[in-house]
Design a protein around this motif. Structure first.
Motif, mmCIF file in Angstrom:
data_model
loop_
_atom_site.group_PDB
_atom_site.id
_atom_site.type_symbol
_atom_site.label_atom_id
_atom_site.label_comp_id
_atom_site.label_asym_id
_atom_site.label_seq_id
_atom_site.Cartn_x
_atom_site.Cartn_y
_atom_site.Cartn_z
ATOM 1 N N SER A 19 -6.737 4.728 1.819
ATOM 2 C CA SER A 19 -5.776 5.490 1.030
ATOM 3 C C SER A 19 -6.209 6.947 0.946
ATOM 4 C CB SER A 19 -5.658 4.891 -0.381
ATOM 5 O OG SER A 19 -6.847 5.135 -1.101
ATOM 6 N N ALA A 62 -6.159 11.180 3.772
ATOM 7 C CA ALA A 62 -7.428 10.471 3.602
ATOM 8 C C ALA A 62 -8.563 11.302 4.202
ATOM 9 C CB ALA A 62 -7.366 9.115 4.283
ATOM 10 N N ASP A 70 -4.039 7.100 5.371
ATOM 11 C CA ASP A 70 -3.138 8.092 4.806
ATOM 12 C C ASP A 70 -3.430 9.446 5.450
ATOM 13 O OD1 ASP A 70 -1.361 8.333 2.037
ATOM 14 O OD2 ASP A 70 -2.304 10.214 2.644
ATOM 15 N N LEU A 91 0.833 -1.186 0.000
ATOM 16 C CA LEU A 91 0.000 0.000 0.000
ATOM 17 C C LEU A 91 0.870 1.239 0.000
ATOM 18 C CD1 LEU A 91 -2.525 -1.097 2.746
ATOM 19 C CD2 LEU A 91 -2.679 -1.450 0.311
ATOM 20 N N ASN A 92 0.483 2.223 -0.796
ATOM 21 C CA ASN A 92 1.231 3.469 -0.869
ATOM 22 C C ASN A 92 0.529 4.493 0.022
ATOM 23 O OD1 ASN A 92 3.037 5.400 -1.584
ATOM 24 N ND2 ASN A 92 2.146 5.786 -3.599
ATOM 25 N N ILE A 93 0.722 4.348 1.329
ATOM 26 C CA ILE A 93 0.040 5.197 2.304
ATOM 27 C C ILE A 93 1.085 5.889 3.161
ATOM 28 C CG2 ILE A 93 -1.428 5.175 4.358
ATOM 29 C CD1 ILE A 93 -3.051 3.016 3.077
#
Length: 131
Positions: free
Chosen positions: A65, A106, A103, A41-43
């Motif tokens: 995210s 978010a 994130d 995950l790109n968080i």
């Protein structure tokens, strides 16, 4: 005695010392390596100065995210699937800890939705991940 008639042994490489050295190096790297949870995950989680370490081993991982996408144990799910999974988890193991990774960008409505879902299905041990 002539030197020409003398037979030479063919050159050989003794690999036993090499195996010994490689075994020691392998053992050293295994002992000193830090195993971290790899996540796709790109968080970017927000920073909290007073945050403690997460020492819970078995837990449910829910991520949100920056675009408002939901992930349940690193798998992308939509809102209805997330609700079904949380309900199933609450019915089978109501005391299971939940780690919420959101994130920093978010939307708050998605984070509060996840928290509300967890609490409404008896998953009250809820933690927020920070860095």
């Amino acid at each position: 005695m002539s030197l020409v008639n003398r037979r030479r042994r063919p050159p050989a490489i003794n690999i036993v010392p090499l195996v010994d050295v490689l075994t020691v190096l392998l053992f050293f790297f295994l002992v000193t390596m830090q195993f971290k949870q790899v996540s796709v995950l790109n968080i970017t989680v927000p920073k909290i100065e007073t945050a403690g370490k997460n020492e819970i081993k078995e837990q449910i991982l829910i991520a949100v995210s920056a675009e408002g996408e939901f992930f349940y144990n690193d798998r992308p799910v939509d809102k209805e699937q997330l609700e079904g999974l949380v309900q199933l988890a609450g019915d089978t193991t109501p005391d299971m800890p939940v780690l919420l990774i959101a994130d920093e960008d978010a939307p708050l409505k998605h984070v509060t939705l996840v928290m509300d879902l967890c609490r409404s299905h008896r998953l009250n041990k809820l933690r927020l991940q920070s860095r």
